[in-house]
Design a protein around this motif. Structure first.
Motif, PDB file in Angstrom:
ATOM      1  N   ASN A   1      41.014  56.748  52.053  1.00  0.00           N
ATOM      2  CA  ASN A   1      39.751  56.001  52.097  1.00  0.00           C
ATOM      3  C   ASN A   1      39.889  54.495  51.899  1.00  0.00           C
ATOM      4  O   ASN A   1      39.136  53.907  51.113  1.00  0.00           O
ATOM      5  CB  ASN A   1      38.763  56.555  51.064  1.00  0.00           C
ATOM      6  N   PRO A   2      40.803  53.829  52.592  1.00  0.00           N
ATOM      7  CA  PRO A   2      40.866  52.374  52.429  1.00  0.00           C
ATOM      8  C   PRO A   2      39.607  51.730  53.008  1.00  0.00           C
ATOM      9  O   PRO A   2      39.120  52.138  54.061  1.00  0.00           O
ATOM     10  CB  PRO A   2      42.117  51.976  53.220  1.00  0.00           C
ATOM     11  N   GLU A   3      39.048  50.765  52.277  1.00  0.00           N
ATOM     12  CA  GLU A   3      37.862  50.048  52.741  1.00  0.00           C
ATOM     13  C   GLU A   3      37.883  48.629  52.195  1.00  0.00           C
ATOM     14  O   GLU A   3      38.485  48.359  51.163  1.00  0.00           O
ATOM     15  CB  GLU A   3      36.583  50.769  52.336  1.00  0.00           C
ATOM     16  N   LEU A   4      37.215  47.748  52.900  1.00  0.00           N
ATOM     17  CA  LEU A   4      37.179  46.347  52.487  1.00  0.00           C
ATOM     18  C   LEU A   4      36.260  46.161  51.296  1.00  0.00           C
ATOM     19  O   LEU A   4      35.125  46.629  51.302  1.00  0.00           O
ATOM     20  CB  LEU A   4      36.676  45.471  53.639  1.00  0.00           C
ATOM     21  N   LEU A   5      36.769  45.496  50.279  1.00  0.00           N
ATOM     22  CA  LEU A   5      35.911  45.027  49.192  1.00  0.00           C
ATOM     23  C   LEU A   5      35.389  43.645  49.546  1.00  0.00           C
ATOM     24  O   LEU A   5      34.213  43.352  49.394  1.00  0.00           O
ATOM     25  CB  LEU A   5      36.693  44.938  47.875  1.00  0.00           C
ATOM     26  N   ARG A   6      36.307  42.811  50.002  1.00  0.00           N
ATOM     27  CA  ARG A   6      35.946  41.475  50.477  1.00  0.00           C
ATOM     28  C   ARG A   6      36.904  41.091  51.595  1.00  0.00           C
ATOM     29  O   ARG A   6      38.098  40.953  51.397  1.00  0.00           O
ATOM     30  CB  ARG A   6      36.007  40.446  49.352  1.00  0.00           C
ATOM     31  N   GLY A   7      36.358  40.950  52.773  1.00  0.00           N
ATOM     32  CA  GLY A   7      37.164  40.583  53.925  1.00  0.00           C
ATOM     33  C   GLY A   7      36.979  39.123  54.262  1.00  0.00           C
ATOM     34  O   GLY A   7      36.130  38.432  53.690  1.00  0.00           O
TER      35      GLY A   7
ATOM     36  N   TYR B   1      40.558  41.708  50.041  1.00  0.00           N
ATOM     37  CA  TYR B   1      40.608  42.694  48.959  1.00  0.00           C
ATOM     38  C   TYR B   1      40.256  44.060  49.525  1.00  0.00           C
ATOM     39  O   TYR B   1      39.214  44.234  50.157  1.00  0.00           O
ATOM     40  CB  TYR B   1      39.644  42.309  47.839  1.00  0.00           C
ATOM     41  N   VAL B   2      41.153  45.021  49.298  1.00  0.00           N
ATOM     42  CA  VAL B   2      40.986  46.367  49.845  1.00  0.00           C
ATOM     43  C   VAL B   2      40.934  47.372  48.704  1.00  0.00           C
ATOM     44  O   VAL B   2      41.788  47.366  47.815  1.00  0.00           O
ATOM     45  CB  VAL B   2      42.147  46.727  50.799  1.00  0.00           C
TER      46      VAL B   2
END
Length: 172
Positions: free
Chosen positions: A124-130, A111-112
């Motif tokens: 600003n893409p970042e991992l919510l749940r990797g 989830y990104v």
């Protein structure tokens, strides 16, 4: 004029607070506050330099108020991927590369979260749940390469909007 009205509102609110507690909080100017300091309780109302705009203010540095465009989560007109939700899923599926040398082959979902700016650009893409490398890196790559979206709008103006997408890796 805004500061005068704001001061009157703050004084009225603080009077009610004092009347309820039967104590008068002390405002200390040269140190942390032991009790409920009015300056701390109403700090968010004291920064009104940016009040008329869709921006967030940070006054943590006492010398300067820093105002930046606010990132919304829900707006009147949400951002739209070109072609809609189905086209977004198709874009991800066509551009996603299953990482090589991953054994055993597994299915996974990353989830990104990202921000769609006022111009429709994904930032600003970042991992919510990797799920771990190399899946996380590939998911971030695909999300950051998205084409321009139709930007979100609030009160008729384009604004930054936070969004997220599940990136599904399917073992074949």
């Amino acid at each position: 004029m805004k500061r005068i009205i704001l001061s009157l509102v703050l004084m009225a609110a603080s009077s009610l607070l004092w009347a309820q507690n039967d104590t008068i909080p002390e405002i200390q100017s040269d140190g942390p506050c032991d009790g409920p300091c009015l300056e701390e309780l109403f700090k968010e109302f004291m920064v009104d330099d940016c009040a008329d705009e869709e921006i967030a203010c940070d006054d943590s540095d006492d010398d300067e108020v820093v105002c930046e465009p606010q990132v919304f989560f829900i707006v009147e007109d949400m951002p739209v991927f070109p072609g809609g939700e189905v086209a977004l899923r198709k874009y991800i599926a066509e551009n996603l590369r299953y990482p090589e040398n991953v054994e055993p082959r597994v299915s996974a979902t990353v989830y990104v979260r990202f921000v769609i700016d006022e111009n429709g650009k994904v930032t600003n893409p970042e991992l919510l749940r990797g799920v771990g490398e190399p899946f996380d890196t590939e998911a971030l790559r695909v999300v950051s390469k998205q084409p321009l979206w139709k930007p979100g709008r609030q009160r008729g103006k384009p604004v930054k909007v936070s969004n997220f997408v599940p990136v599904k890796f399917v073992a074949e």
